[in-house]
Design an enzyme around this catalytic site. Structure first.
Site, mmCIF file in Angstrom:
data_model
loop_
_atom_site.group_PDB
_atom_site.id
_atom_site.type_symbol
_atom_site.label_atom_id
_atom_site.label_comp_id
_atom_site.label_asym_id
_atom_site.label_seq_id
_atom_site.Cartn_x
_atom_site.Cartn_y
_atom_site.Cartn_z
ATOM 1 N N LYS A 150 27.208 -3.298 -27.289
ATOM 2 C CA LYS A 150 27.134 -2.505 -28.513
ATOM 3 C C LYS A 150 26.935 -1.056 -28.112
ATOM 4 O O LYS A 150 26.039 -0.737 -27.328
ATOM 5 C CB LYS A 150 25.987 -2.955 -29.414
ATOM 6 N N MET A 179 8.690 -4.493 -35.506
ATOM 7 C CA MET A 179 10.135 -4.406 -35.337
ATOM 8 C C MET A 179 10.659 -2.986 -35.131
ATOM 9 O O MET A 179 11.848 -2.796 -34.931
ATOM 10 C CB MET A 179 10.820 -5.019 -36.561
ATOM 11 N N GLY A 180 9.789 -1.992 -35.167
ATOM 12 C CA GLY A 180 10.288 -0.620 -35.127
ATOM 13 C C GLY A 180 10.282 0.039 -33.768
ATOM 14 O O GLY A 180 10.964 1.048 -33.564
ATOM 15 N N THR A 181 9.528 -0.501 -32.808
ATOM 16 C CA THR A 181 9.390 0.168 -31.510
ATOM 17 C C THR A 181 10.465 -0.309 -30.552
ATOM 18 O O THR A 181 10.450 -1.456 -30.109
ATOM 19 C CB THR A 181 7.991 -0.086 -30.924
ATOM 20 N N ASP A 182 11.402 0.586 -30.257
ATOM 21 C CA ASP A 182 12.522 0.248 -29.367
ATOM 22 C C ASP A 182 12.849 1.374 -28.396
ATOM 23 O O ASP A 182 13.924 1.424 -27.813
ATOM 24 C CB ASP A 182 13.766 -0.091 -30.199
ATOM 25 N N SER A 187 9.524 4.161 -37.550
ATOM 26 C CA SER A 187 9.952 4.842 -36.320
ATOM 27 C C SER A 187 8.810 5.682 -35.766
ATOM 28 O O SER A 187 9.015 6.733 -35.179
ATOM 29 C CB SER A 187 11.175 5.724 -36.595
ATOM 30 N N HIS A 234 15.505 2.170 -44.701
ATOM 31 C CA HIS A 234 16.721 1.384 -44.930
ATOM 32 C C HIS A 234 16.568 -0.056 -44.448
ATOM 33 O O HIS A 234 16.945 -1.009 -45.141
ATOM 34 C CB HIS A 234 17.899 2.057 -44.216
ATOM 35 N N GLN A 235 16.002 -0.245 -43.267
ATOM 36 C CA GLN A 235 15.886 -1.577 -42.680
ATOM 37 C C GLN A 235 14.878 -2.460 -43.403
ATOM 38 O O GLN A 235 14.949 -3.699 -43.349
ATOM 39 C CB GLN A 235 15.491 -1.437 -41.208
ATOM 40 N N ASN A 255 3.651 2.783 -47.048
ATOM 41 C CA ASN A 255 4.626 3.662 -46.403
ATOM 42 C C ASN A 255 4.044 5.063 -46.349
ATOM 43 O O ASN A 255 3.268 5.463 -47.234
ATOM 44 C CB ASN A 255 5.949 3.665 -47.179
#
Length: 321
Positions: A67, A219-222, A199, A137-138, A159
């Site tokens: 990807k 799920m946000g830490t990449d 994020s 969005h996610q 949020n």
């Protein structure tokens, strides 16, 4: 070569299709039948964009490819989503390019599928209150996927910018589940499952706000430096992940490992739970945490499913290449 354009994905691939594909590839990874290759992720010095590649090969499904894409923060002003990506699949026997697949919606669906898998296998069976941290969005994809895993009776959300709850409220209405915006203290005190999808580069959720028995899907830490929860939460939890190498280098576990609060060899691949090689949750009081870093094999799995569905439904565009 088959082309499955972005515009075809929404009516072609369901959340259930993605759940099945990601579950299968996690199992394959744990059996060492599939391997992710090193990630490339760089700031390109233009448009404040991050661009990179995630790739891998699954010997069971023969999914081979990559990807390519990243994050363009100014895309909202152009009517585009900030995350832009395309998946390229190659024939494992010949190396020829087999397909090009739009990756934007698939990325959202596969990310949501990963957290949903963690909820199915790790959350308490009696979990009834779902906490959502993040409303971008996610988040709507995450909420829809999570609601399919337990009979949740209430959704609590936080949020940084309270005016962004519209998409989460809409999903809650779709499912007939009460929704309430709350502070983090109340969210942690009441939620049985907490999904974080931000994020952030600074921890949002504190260890003192997480009660025994909670399951967290982070799920946000990449990316190196990102962090959604205090490292002490990981120290107190049993930590699961998609891939240990990414978890400790660019995932939520990077901070706990670097500070000596968590040993890398204590992190469990979620695929081991799926395969029955690890029991998963050990008690109703245990805190479990899934560090979803997002691996290339997830993208290849859902893109392969999209190609198969497109061919079966006569929607594939074939070109000479």
């Amino acid at each position: 070569m088959i082309i499955v354009p972005e515009r075809a994905i929404e009516g072609l691939v369901t959340a259930a299709d993605c759940f099945a594909a990601v579950e299968k590839v996690f199992a394959s990874m744990a059996k060492r039948s599939a391997r992710n290759f090193p990630v490339v992720r760089e700031a390109i010095g233009h448009a404040d964009a991050l661009y990179g590649f995630k790739s891998g090969f699954d010997r069971e499904s023969l999914a081979l490819g990559l990807k390519a894409g990243g994050f363009w923060p100014g895309n909202g002003e152009k009517g585009l989503t900030n995350h832009q990506s395309t998946v390229f699949l190659f024939d494992a026997d010949t190396g020829r390019c087999r397909a090009v697949v739009g990756g934007n919606l698939l990325t959202a669906l596969r990310t949501a599928a990963a957290s949903a898998i963690s909820i199915r296998y790790l959350a308490r069976k009696d979990a009834r209150v779902l906490g959502m941290i993040g409303a971008g969005h996610q988040s709507a994809f995450q909420l829809r996927a999570a609601l399919g895993q337990r009979p949740f009776e209430k959704i609590l959300a936080w949020n940084l910018h309270p005016g962004m709850f519209g998409r989460l409220e809409a999903v809650a209405r779709e499912h007939g589940v009460p929704f309430e915006a709350v502070d983090l203290d109340r969210l942690g005190a009441e939620a049985d499952v907490i999904v974080t999808i931000t994020s952030s580069f600074d921890p949002i959720l504190k260890a003192s706000q997480v009660r025994p028995g909670t399951h967290l899907a982070c799920m946000g830490t990449d990316t190196r430096g990102k962090q959604e929860v205090e490292a002490q939460i990981l120290a107190a939890a049993t930590v699961f992940t998609d891939e240990v190498a990414q978890s400790t280098s660019i995932g939520e576990a990077q901070h706990a490992v670097a500070s000596g609060l968590l040993a890398a060899d204590a992190i469990v691949e979620i695929g081991a739970v799926i395969n029955g090689d690890h029991p998963g949750r050990a008690s109703t009081q245990e805190i479990t945490l899934f560090d979803g870093t997002g691996v290339g094999l997830q993208d290849l799995a859902v893109a392969s499913a999209a190609v198969d569905l497109a061919v079966a439904k006569g929607l594939a565009v074939e070109v000479d290449f």
